[in-house]
Design an enzyme around this catalytic site. Structure first.
Site, mmCIF file in Angstrom:
data_model
loop_
_atom_site.group_PDB
_atom_site.id
_atom_site.type_symbol
_atom_site.label_atom_id
_atom_site.label_comp_id
_atom_site.label_asym_id
_atom_site.label_seq_id
_atom_site.Cartn_x
_atom_site.Cartn_y
_atom_site.Cartn_z
ATOM 1 N N GLU A 210 43.256 48.904 70.290
ATOM 2 C CA GLU A 210 43.595 50.065 70.062
ATOM 3 C C GLU A 210 42.724 51.084 71.027
ATOM 4 O O GLU A 210 43.416 52.144 71.639
ATOM 5 C CB GLU A 210 43.106 50.567 68.754
ATOM 6 C CG GLU A 210 43.954 49.973 67.540
ATOM 7 C CD GLU A 210 45.629 50.553 67.570
ATOM 8 O OE1 GLU A 210 46.060 51.344 68.528
ATOM 9 O OE2 GLU A 210 46.338 49.772 66.748
ATOM 10 N N ASP B 90 54.017 41.828 69.249
ATOM 11 C CA ASP B 90 54.996 42.609 70.229
ATOM 12 C C ASP B 90 54.469 42.891 71.597
ATOM 13 O O ASP B 90 55.235 42.612 72.585
ATOM 14 C CB ASP B 90 55.327 43.830 69.542
ATOM 15 C CG ASP B 90 54.092 44.648 68.914
ATOM 16 O OD1 ASP B 90 52.977 44.331 69.166
ATOM 17 O OD2 ASP B 90 54.391 45.612 68.125
ATOM 18 N N GLU C 62 60.398 51.577 57.913
ATOM 19 C CA GLU C 62 59.513 50.799 58.738
ATOM 20 C C GLU C 62 59.740 49.187 58.673
ATOM 21 O O GLU C 62 59.665 48.619 59.576
ATOM 22 C CB GLU C 62 58.081 50.833 58.164
ATOM 23 C CG GLU C 62 57.388 52.174 58.306
ATOM 24 C CD GLU C 62 56.889 52.373 60.004
ATOM 25 O OE1 GLU C 62 56.809 51.480 60.737
ATOM 26 O OE2 GLU C 62 57.380 53.394 60.515
ATOM 27 N N GLU D 13 59.024 53.357 68.795
ATOM 28 C CA GLU D 13 59.935 52.281 69.201
ATOM 29 C C GLU D 13 61.323 52.314 69.522
ATOM 30 O O GLU D 13 61.858 52.019 70.474
ATOM 31 C CB GLU D 13 59.324 50.855 68.580
ATOM 32 C CG GLU D 13 57.962 50.585 68.562
ATOM 33 C CD GLU D 13 56.861 51.219 68.011
ATOM 34 O OE1 GLU D 13 55.624 51.225 68.357
ATOM 35 O OE2 GLU D 13 57.510 51.912 66.667
ATOM 36 N N THR E 122 52.028 50.030 76.565
ATOM 37 C CA THR E 122 52.502 49.951 75.231
ATOM 38 C C THR E 122 52.482 51.308 74.367
ATOM 39 O O THR E 122 52.801 51.480 73.489
ATOM 40 C CB THR E 122 51.991 48.670 74.469
ATOM 41 O OG1 THR E 122 52.661 48.647 73.307
ATOM 42 C CG2 THR E 122 50.636 48.957 74.102
#
Length: 957
Positions: free
Chosen positions: A302, A550, A667, A857, A943
């Protein structure tokens, strides 16, 4: 003369003092040279801030940050006035220097005194640990990061406590010597050739009509308005903290308290033309102290994608070196130097949760045995771009080794060839072989321990402030040697409490007592049987494109673009991933309007997927990025079919948005796959059977219930008739010729199955149930048969003769099943009840995660499809998504996550993730921007939607 002789002794001593002072002055430069050689120099004297008036709550915090005022409108001139200027002209201006930071000398507390500083790591200790020992003579010449001293700076708002006061602590991160340095000759360099010609990604947009431009710009301004409102809320209520709580108007610090939203949003501010807000934010950026944090560990993934990526992208979009905002690169380098410590492991795989405090950071360690694929493989773009900007190969080397490990693993094969299991063992050690070695070592340690004096003592040393190295609690009493044969060696057991570290215990003779003692030396790693990346955890493996996996797959084609197509490994990695996904994971769901869409499933296997694979046909918001990945990969690697697959994957997520009452995708959910992807039509029967796995037995249970009820009803009727016959018999034998009235003391006939007093109760009781508890359940109160004795004894109507046959009571209305709460539901009823109670949208089998946390996304893939195909329908689809999101998430000062997208009135959960302003709003804004703004042929986004400039010349400059 006499008086001179009287004071001659004072003159003599004064001369000596003057001479000594002179000698000290002459040698001051030598002392300064010696002082400068120490790795942590004392801080320079603080600049005296201008006087400020302090009146109650308006008093200003004293700042020593290079003389910068703490007022918001007093921005550093070197930041505000350097836009568009090259601040470092000259032949070496393209090479950024690592900032020379200085050590913070604060008052030491008890925790500092307990810090453990190990002796230098020896080659012998490394070899004993069973890991490859580098050539330290060669490594000394390596271009590894220099020792960085911690700056003496004001603790900015990035490290404030709950009362908004500076965090009071003397513990800062500081650079420590590496245990496993990479020799200069072995550092993997950036490709130095000129970037290859890469196929065009973006559609060749033509001239826009005035009508279309007006609509597009109106939509874009509405998106910008949302950004302005959210940013203003953050600035007012959460400035300097990680995230805004937009309902309560407070803040949260889920990361390290380094102003995540602020750093994450810098490039968004620039892209949207909010230049004044951008410049104001830079003052806060300079206040952030990355050497201290609110968490005991740094979440490396992160931190890399949000902070490091955010700083680098802001530097790129604002003009790079010519933009003049050098503070962005300085801060990126400051953070990068801290993060480089995570790669100091025997196999150079990173520690993903980095305890930055010196007492722990100074210890040798290994990468985790249960790393997520995404955490491990999603560091490449950020460190590569930093290497390109600074021309420092060490940053590229750090992540290139991870890529090499994935490449070798893909080549050697996984259970599903081409893709990787969700959990990865990155430690580099074969656990099975290692356990055997540890067992043998344990036995040897116990044997050696028995040979020592029973009164020996073990000085384990002081533990650090983290209590990570509390070895003393593991030391066994020396007066109990008889227990040692029943336990592991205390030395070996300590590895469980010290991040896989062991004490290097040596025997020494105490010169005072003459006794042999065990002395704790430096920490060493336990022995290791080397191996590459492999599946982590135990049992079955999971494979998908969703969470925890991902972004590693997303980075393969993007890293190929960032390196100008000069590293073929990334192309090979991506093409094998795409083939595996198409073979194993992609599926077409059965939906009511027969739409031709795709989703990516999850597979669980024990290693033999051809025979034991189990699919979960999931629909997750996180997986929606894959549409953009396939489309872009199809363009740059010239696979047209992949562009079409990307289109269908993106349409699948659009359908998921359209299907809910809020117009927002949940979600996580599951759907029903089509039996035949090429010939798929909605089948209501199949859908209902999927919703109700017990559909075959459910109708049978209803029939069995009805049979039991009919039998019970017949039994009650039979008992009633027998009772009536008995009453008729008594009446016919009575003296008066009239039926005898029963007295209160009269008992019913012994052979009657239902007594008089319980007849009504038995009629109302649940039918077909035996135990007493069922009789207490409420049932509908139906009219009972007329059995009143007074009516039976009454005289007949005049003109009629009294009948000797007893009157048959009136029958109940026909019983119905609907009002019986104990009747089992039929298959149709069960399905209808499930859909109603769970509010399932048609086509969904279940919705197991109903919230929406402002994720980007889906709109990310919509943006990619618009830029790649030029089809304006994607702008229309995106606008429906935007309106739905704003309708349900808007608060007075920002936007909030919601708890249930299936409710027409969802509850706001008071959380605004930093990716709302960093990603979601940025993608919406770019969807309605001019196509040349962040063109896919000039930029590549990480990302977290941070744009990095694609290189046009060698070495990424």
């Amino acid at each position: 003369m006499f008086r001179l002789r009287r004071y001659r002794y004072y003159v003599f001593f004064a001369a000596i003092v003057v001479f000594l002072l002179y000698r000290v002055a002459q040698n001051s430069e030598q002392w300064e040279a010696v002082s400068a050689s120490f790795p942590h120099a004392a801080p320079p004297p603080k600049l005296k801030p201008p006087p400020t008036s302090k009146t109650g709550a308006d008093s200003q915090v004293d700042t020593s940050l290079k003389g910068i005022s703490s007022k918001d409108d007093d921005l550093p001139q070197r930041i505000l006035d350097n836009s568009g200027k090259d601040s470092s002209p000259g032949k070496d201006s393209l090479k950024a220097e690592i900032p020379d930071l200085k050590n913070t000398q604060q008052a030491e507390d008890e925790d500092d005194a307990a810090d453990f500083e190990p002796p230098p790591k020896s080659d012998i200790a490394i070899k004993e640990a069973g890991v490859l020992a580098y050539d330290h003579d060669e490594a000394a010449k390596a271009t590894t990061a220099p020792v960085i001293n911690v700056p003496d700076k004001n603790v900015g708002k990035g490290a404030m406590d709950a009362e908004n006061n500076p965090v009071k602590t003397a513990i800062h991160w500081k650079k420590v010597p590496e245990h496993f340095p990479v020799p200069e000759s072995e550092i993997i360099p950036l490709p130095t050739e000129k970037p290859k010609k890469i196929p065009t990604i973006q559609f060749a947009f033509g001239k826009e009509s005035a009508e279309n431009r007006e609509l597009r710009e109106a939509r874009q301004q509405q998106v910008k308005a949302e950004m302005e409102r959210g940013w203003a809320g953050y600035w007012k209520y959460a400035r300097g903290h990680d995230e805004l709580s937009p309902v309560s108007k407070k803040y949260r610090d889920p990361f390290c308290g380094w102003a995540a939203t602020l750093v994450d949003s810098l490039d968004t501010l620039w892209i949207m033309g909010m230049e004044e807000e951008f410049k104001e934010a830079l003052l806060e950026v300079e206040k952030i102290d990355f050497t201290i944090g609110k968490r005991p560990e740094i979440p490396v993934f992160e931190t890399t994608i949000r902070y490091l990526g955010g700083l680098i992208a802001a530097y790129d979009v604002s003009g790079g070196k010519s933009g003049g905002y050098d503070i962005l690169l300085e801060k990126a380098l400051e953070l990068a130097e801290i993060l480089m410590g995570v790669f100091d492991t025997p196999n150079r795989m990173p520690v993903l949760y980095y305890n930055w405090k010196p007492s722990f950071a100074s210890q040798p360690r290994r990468a985790p045995t249960n790393a997520g694929v995404a955490e491990l493989g999603s560091l490449a773009m950020e460190f590569t771009r930093l290497a390109q900007i600074t021309k420092e190969n060490k940053y590229y080397d750090a992540v290139a080794r991870i890529t090499d490990a994935f490449y070798e693993w893909q080549e050697s094969g996984t259970s599903i060839p081409g893709i990787f299991p969700e959990q990865v063992d990155a430690s580099g050690c074969n656990r099975t072989a290692q356990n055997e070695l540890e067992a043998a070592q344990s036995a040897a340690d116990i044997e050696a321990y028995d040979e020592t004096d029973s009164n020996n003592s073990l000085d384990a040393g002081a533990a650090g402030e983290d209590n990570e190295l509390d070895f003393e609690s593991d030391v066994k009493a020396k007066s109990q040697p008889d227990r040692l044969d029943k336990a592991e060696s205390s030395v070996l057991k300590r590895s469980r409490k010290s991040s896989a570290l062991n004490l290097n215990v040596v025997k020494k003779k105490n010169p005072k007592t003459g006794k042999v003692e065990l002395i704790a030396g430096e920490r060493i790693l336990p022995e290791c049987v080397s191996q590459g990346l492999t599946s982590g955890g135990w049992g079955a493996e999971q494979y998908s494109m969703g969470g925890s996996q991902d972004s590693t797959y997303e980075y393969f084609p993007k890293q190929w673009l960032l390196l100008g197509g000069l590293e073929p490994k990334y192309k090979e990695l991506h093409l094998k991933v795409s083939e595996a996904v198409k073979k194993w994971l992609l599926f077409r769901p059965m939906v009511p309007d027969n739409r031709d869409i795709l989703f990516s499933a999850k597979i669980t296997t024990s290693g033999e997927p051809e025979t034991d694979a189990k699919w979960q046909y999931e629909v997750t918001h996180l997986t929606c990025f894959v549409g953009g990945m396939f489309a872009m990969g199809g363009k740059i690697f010239e696979v047209p079919a992949d562009v079409e697959i990307g289109k269908k994957l993106t349409e699948g997520c659009v359908w998921a948005y359209e299907s809910t009452p809020t117009g927002i995708m949940p979600e996580g959910a599951h759907v029903l796959p089509c039996p035949d992807a090429k010939n798929c039509h909605w089948n209501q029967t199949l859908y209902e059977q999927t919703l109700d796995p017990a559909f075959e037995s459910r109708d049978e249970q209803v029939e069995e219930y009805r049979e039991r009820k009919a039998k019970a009803k017949a039994a009650v009727e039979k008992a009633r008739m027998e009772k009536q016959n008995a009453q008729d018999l008594r009446s016919s034998t009575g003296k008066t010729g009239r039926p005898n009235k029963s007295t209160p003391d009269e008992k019913p006939l012994e052979d009657s199955p239902v007594d008089h007093n319980n007849a009504r109760v038995g009629k109302r009781a649940p039918v077909g149930l035996e135990d007493d508890t069922m009789e207490s359940r409420p049932v509908k109160n139906k009219k009972a048969p007329a059995l009143d004795d007074d009516l039976e004894d009454s005289d007949p109507v005049p003109g009629f003769k009294k009948s000797t046959i007893s009157q048959v009571p009136l029958q109940d209305d026909e019983d119905t099943d609907e009002d019986d709460p104990l009747r089992p539901l039929s298959h149709k009823e069960w399905v209808a009840n499930k859909i109603e109670s769970e509010k399932l949208p048609k086509g969904f089998v279940n919705v197991n995660w109903r919230s929406y946390i402002l994720r980007p996304e889906a709109i990310e893939s919509v943006w990619y499809m618009y830029r790649i195909t030029g089809d304006k329908k994607w702008q229309d689809e995106g606008w429906k998504m935007f309106e739905a999101i704003v309708r349900h998430t808007t608060t007075e000062v920002g936007s909030s996550a919601i708890d249930n997208v299936l409710s027409t009135n969802p509850k706001q959960s008071d959380e605004m993730e930093s990716f709302w302003t960093a990603e979601t709003l940025k993608y919406f804004y770019l969807l309605y921007s001019e196509p040349n703004l962040i063109s896919l042929d000039q930029w590549v986004l990480n990302t977290e939607a941070h744009p990095f400039k694609r290189p046009k010349s060698s070495f990424g400059v």
